[in-house]
Structures are given as structure tokens and as C-alpha cells.
Design an enzyme around this catalytic site. Structure first.
Site, PDB file in Angstrom:
ATOM      1  N   ALA A  71       0.788  -1.109   0.153  1.00  0.00           N
ATOM      2  CA  ALA A  71      -0.154   0.298   0.051  1.00  0.00           C
ATOM      3  C   ALA A  71       1.222   1.260   0.369  1.00  0.00           C
ATOM      4  CB  ALA A  71      -1.461   0.052   1.375  1.00  0.00           C
ATOM      5  N   GLY A 107       0.886  -4.544   1.059  1.00  0.00           N
ATOM      6  CA  GLY A 107      -0.859  -4.829  -0.020  1.00  0.00           C
ATOM      7  C   GLY A 107      -0.210  -5.592  -1.225  1.00  0.00           C
ATOM      8  N   GLU A 150      -0.230  -9.266  -0.544  1.00  0.00           N
ATOM      9  CA  GLU A 150      -2.251  -9.385   0.208  1.00  0.00           C
ATOM     10  C   GLU A 150      -2.580  -9.924  -1.535  1.00  0.00           C
ATOM     11  OE1 GLU A 150      -1.629  -6.154   2.660  1.00  0.00           O
ATOM     12  OE2 GLU A 150      -2.625  -7.745   4.578  1.00  0.00           O
ATOM     13  N   GLU A 187       4.631  -4.695   7.692  1.00  0.00           N
ATOM     14  CA  GLU A 187       3.855  -4.066   8.242  1.00  0.00           C
ATOM     15  C   GLU A 187       4.310  -3.446   9.385  1.00  0.00           C
ATOM     16  OE1 GLU A 187       3.194  -6.103   6.207  1.00  0.00           O
ATOM     17  OE2 GLU A 187       1.036  -5.449   4.575  1.00  0.00           O
TER      18      GLU A 187
HETATM   19  N1  CAA Z   1       4.604   3.018  -0.589  1.00  0.00           N
HETATM   20  C1  CAA Z   1       5.092   4.272  -1.440  1.00  0.00           C
HETATM   21  N2  CAA Z   1       6.160   4.850  -2.386  1.00  0.00           N
HETATM   22  C2  CAA Z   1       6.645   3.084  -2.137  1.00  0.00           C
HETATM   23  C3  CAA Z   1       6.456   1.941  -1.824  1.00  0.00           C
HETATM   24  C4  CAA Z   1       5.043   2.077  -0.890  1.00  0.00           C
HETATM   25  N3  CAA Z   1       5.142   0.995  -0.690  1.00  0.00           N
HETATM   26  N4  CAA Z   1       7.112   1.543  -2.232  1.00  0.00           N
HETATM   27  C5  CAA Z   1       8.523   2.157  -2.879  1.00  0.00           C
HETATM   28  N5  CAA Z   1       7.771   3.114  -2.701  1.00  0.00           N
HETATM   29  C6  CAA Z   1       9.137   4.242  -3.712  1.00  0.00           C
HETATM   30  C7  CAA Z   1      10.173   4.768  -2.525  1.00  0.00           C
HETATM   31  O1  CAA Z   1       9.330   5.815  -1.910  1.00  0.00           O
HETATM   32  C8  CAA Z   1      11.285   5.641  -3.649  1.00  0.00           C
HETATM   33  O2  CAA Z   1       9.906   6.654  -4.665  1.00  0.00           O
HETATM   34  P1  CAA Z   1      11.070   7.915  -4.558  1.00  0.00           P
HETATM   35  O3  CAA Z   1      11.736   7.048  -6.123  1.00  0.00           O
HETATM   36  O4  CAA Z   1      10.369   8.830  -4.876  1.00  0.00           O
HETATM   37  O5  CAA Z   1      11.747   8.236  -3.614  1.00  0.00           O
HETATM   38  C9  CAA Z   1      10.196   4.728  -5.163  1.00  0.00           C
HETATM   39  O6  CAA Z   1       9.112   4.013  -4.901  1.00  0.00           O
HETATM   40  C10 CAA Z   1      11.592   2.890  -5.290  1.00  0.00           C
HETATM   41  O7  CAA Z   1      11.729   2.648  -4.371  1.00  0.00           O
HETATM   42  P2  CAA Z   1      13.625   2.142  -3.456  1.00  0.00           P
HETATM   43  O8  CAA Z   1      14.157   3.492  -3.544  1.00  0.00           O
HETATM   44  O9  CAA Z   1      12.885   3.058  -2.323  1.00  0.00           O
HETATM   45  O10 CAA Z   1      13.633   1.163  -4.034  1.00  0.00           O
HETATM   46  P3  CAA Z   1      14.888   0.270  -3.143  1.00  0.00           P
HETATM   47  O11 CAA Z   1      15.029  -1.086  -4.836  1.00  0.00           O
HETATM   48  O12 CAA Z   1      15.593   0.301  -2.760  1.00  0.00           O
HETATM   49  O13 CAA Z   1      14.146  -0.467  -2.193  1.00  0.00           O
HETATM   50  C11 CAA Z   1      12.192  -1.210  -1.197  1.00  0.00           C
HETATM   51  C12 CAA Z   1      12.334  -1.151  -2.654  1.00  0.00           C
HETATM   52  C13 CAA Z   1      12.931  -2.548  -0.689  1.00  0.00           C
HETATM   53  C14 CAA Z   1      10.722  -2.787  -1.835  1.00  0.00           C
HETATM   54  C15 CAA Z   1      11.658  -0.571  -0.775  1.00  0.00           C
HETATM   55  O14 CAA Z   1      11.300   0.197  -1.107  1.00  0.00           O
HETATM   56  C16 CAA Z   1      10.602  -0.862   0.074  1.00  0.00           C
HETATM   57  O15 CAA Z   1      10.842  -0.623   1.087  1.00  0.00           O
HETATM   58  N6  CAA Z   1       9.253  -0.050  -0.547  1.00  0.00           N
HETATM   59  C17 CAA Z   1       8.583  -0.570   1.074  1.00  0.00           C
HETATM   60  C18 CAA Z   1       7.197  -2.078   0.533  1.00  0.00           C
HETATM   61  C19 CAA Z   1       6.471  -1.804   2.444  1.00  0.00           C
HETATM   62  O16 CAA Z   1       7.170  -1.229   3.136  1.00  0.00           O
HETATM   63  N7  CAA Z   1       5.319  -2.169   1.887  1.00  0.00           N
HETATM   64  C20 CAA Z   1       4.032  -2.060   2.641  1.00  0.00           C
HETATM   65  C21 CAA Z   1       3.404  -1.173   2.910  1.00  0.00           C
HETATM   66  S1  CAA Z   1       1.834  -1.277   3.343  1.00  0.00           S
HETATM   67  C22 CAA Z   1       0.973  -1.949   3.450  1.00  0.00           C
HETATM   68  O17 CAA Z   1       1.386  -2.483   2.387  1.00  0.00           O
HETATM   69  C23 CAA Z   1       0.379  -1.779   4.557  1.00  0.00           C
HETATM   70  C24 CAA Z   1      -1.232  -2.766   3.835  1.00  0.00           C
HETATM   71  O18 CAA Z   1      -1.020  -3.823   4.078  1.00  0.00           O
HETATM   72  C25 CAA Z   1      -2.168  -1.987   3.304  1.00  0.00           C
END
Ligand code: CAA
Length: 252
Positions: free
Chosen positions: A61, A106, A109, A129
């Protein structure tokens, strides 16, 4: 959201590569709308869902969209996710996830709500999460334990660790692992196997499995009896069995 249709198969691509296809409200609403259209399209028999680009299926998400949410906003967002992914469960058509990279939060999921998961070798899967101070909100606490068992679900959800495609395969979290770049083509091969089979039987089988997951075994077996019997009121049963006996391919 991009949709392509080809020979009975629809490909739906979550298309926000700049944020690794993170899901916000708008994307979920579009996904729901596209899936509703495909469910009512008689020419479509299998749906494949993937993510744009070669790095990510769906990285979860959208965290930027959640950071300032109130508890009420969060409840509504979670409900939207549940309704959207619940629609996949309820669809009469099989839905295959082609996991071409990160399937986190998500994103995992979404894959869990699909019927069959094909992961590329570079895929990384997890429910991170708790590291963000929340729990999975689009079905992870419920669907993950149903798929891989409560012990493995708790390990993944409580540690928030990410697993490789190989580890995901060994725990039954995905059904296939294929070389990088081939998740979609392999998902199409799975779809083509399904396309050769009786559409009505495929629909009944999906429904019986999904409905059976939520009820005791004895009730599930009664449900199977009913669905098995109803197959014999459909022309596909005569065609499938006659084709076998006549040593030819069935025509569905
Ligand atoms: N939401 C918003 N933006 C996201 C995102 C997310 N879930 N995942 C990645 N992005 C964005 C980053 O912020 C980044 O944006 P900028 O270029 O503007 O900085 C862009 O996508 C590229 O990402 P990274 O620079 O972080 O890429 P990376 O290769 O270094 O890392 C990754 C990749 C390990 C997937 C890392 O992006 C990451 O950890 N993302 C978040 C994953 C996460 O925590 N997901 C769970 C979200 S909570 C949820 O899903 C709740 C639910 O159950 C409903």
C-alpha cells in the site's frame, strides 16, 4: 491500470512503476472496476495480474498516502482493500498473479487473493508492516495463515522478513518459480492449460475450494457433493466424458 485481452486471457498491469506499483485508493478503485468488467466479459476466461516494470509486482500500500491517516481513514482504506481483493476470491474466473519482483505488504496480499501464483526468481515476498507500526490490512493476517499455516504466517508477519522466491516456493506461498523475466509468459502457459478445460467445471472447482476454506470439513464435503452433482446438469460433463471415450479432444 493497463488491460490487454488476448484469446480468452486478460492481462491487468498495475502501472505506477515510479513508486514500485504501490497501491493507493485510486489504484484500488481502478483495479476493482477493471476486474468487474472482466468478470462480466463472456470472452474472458482467465485473468493474469502483474506489475509494470521488471523490479516490482506491487511494493505494498502507498506509504505516503497512509502516513497522515486517522483510524477512520485507515478502516476505510482497509475495507476498500478487502472489498477489492475479496472480489478476486468471488470471481468465477481464475486469477493468476505473475509476480515479477517485489510483492510486499499489500502487494503480497494481492497475490494471496489470486488463485495461482507464479514468481520470477528475483521476486521478494513479505509482510513488512510491523516495521511501519501497523499490521497487514488487506487480508494478510487471514489469507497468509490459510495458505501457509499459522506458524509460517506468524514468522513472516511478526519478523516482517522478506523471503526469496525459492523460500516462498518451499513454504507453499507461491506455486511456481521461473527465471527472471518469465513470470508473465509462464502465467500465460498456466492460463492456456486452464483454457483447455471446461469453463463451468473450473468455476465450480474454484468456488468449492474457496467456500470450503471457511467451513468445517463435513460441511465442505456436502458442498462438494452438491457441486459435483450440478456438474452433471451441464453439457460440458457429457462432452468431456464422451470425448475421453471417443479418444478425441473435448470442445468447450
Ligand atoms: N509506498 C509508497 N512509495 C513506495 C513504496 C510504497 N509501498 N514502495 C516503494 N516506494 C517508492 C519509494 O519511496 C521510492 O520513491 P522515490 O524514488 O520518490 O524515493 C520509489 O518507490 C523506489 O523505491 P526505493 O528507492 O525504496 O527502491 P529500492 O530498490 O531501494 O527498495 C523496496 C525497494 C525494498 C521495495 C523499498 O522500496 C521498500 O521497502 N518499499 C516499501 C515496502 C513496504 O513496506 N510495503 C508495505 C507497505 S504497508 C502495507 O502494504 C499495508 C497494508 O497491508 C495495506
Amino acid at each position: 491500470m493497463l488491460t490487454e485481452k488476448d484469446g480468452g486471457v486478460a492481462l491487468v498491469t498495475v502501472n505506477r512503476p515510479q513508486v514500485l506499483n504501490a497501491l493507493n485508493r485510486e489504484v484500488l478503485l481502478k483495479l476493482r472496476k477493471v476486474l468487474e468488467e472482466l468478470e462480466s466479459s463472456p470472452d474472458i476466461r482467465v485473468v493474469i495480474i502483474t506489475g509494470a516494470g521488471d523490479k516490482s509486482f506491487v511494493a505494498g500500500a502507498d506509504i505516503a498516502g497512509m502516513v497522515e491517516m486517522t483510524p477512520d481513514d485507515a478502516r476505510e482504506f482497509s475495507r476498500l482493500g478487502h472489498e477489492t481483493f475479496g472480489f478476486i476470491d468471488a470471481m468465477t474466473k481464475p486469477v493468476i498473479a505473475a509476480i515479477n519482483g517485489y510483492a510486499l505488504g499489500g502487494g503480497l496480499e494481492l497475490a494471496l487473493a489470486c488463485d495461482i501464483r507464479v514468481a520470477a526468481e528475483n521476486a521478494r515476498l513479505g509482510q513488512p508492516e510491523v516495521g511501519l507500526g501497523i499490521i497487514p490490512g488487506f487480508g494478510g493476517t487471514q489469507r497468509l495463515s490459510r495458505l501457509v499455516g499459522p506458524g509460517r504466517a506468524k514468522d513472516l508477519i511478526l519478523t516482517g522478513r522478506t523471503v526469496t522466491a525459492g523460500e516462498a516456493l518451499s513454504m507453499g506461498l507461491v506455486e511456481y518459480v521461473v527465471p527472471q523475466g518469465e513470470a508473465l509468459s509462464f502465467a500465460r502457459r498456466v492460463a492456456s492449460q486452464i483454457l483447455e478445460k471446461s469453463p463451468s467445471a473450473v468455476t465450480r472447482a474454484k468456488s468449492a475450494i474457496n467456500r470450503g476454506l471457511d467451513i468445517p470439513l463435513e460441511q465442505g464435503l456436502r458442498l462438494e457433493e452438491e457441486e459435483f452433482s450440478l456438474c452433471f446438469s451441464h453439457p460440458d460433463q457429457k462432452e468431456g466424458m464422451r470425448a475421453f471415450l471417443e479418444k478425441r479432444k473435448p470442445r468447450y
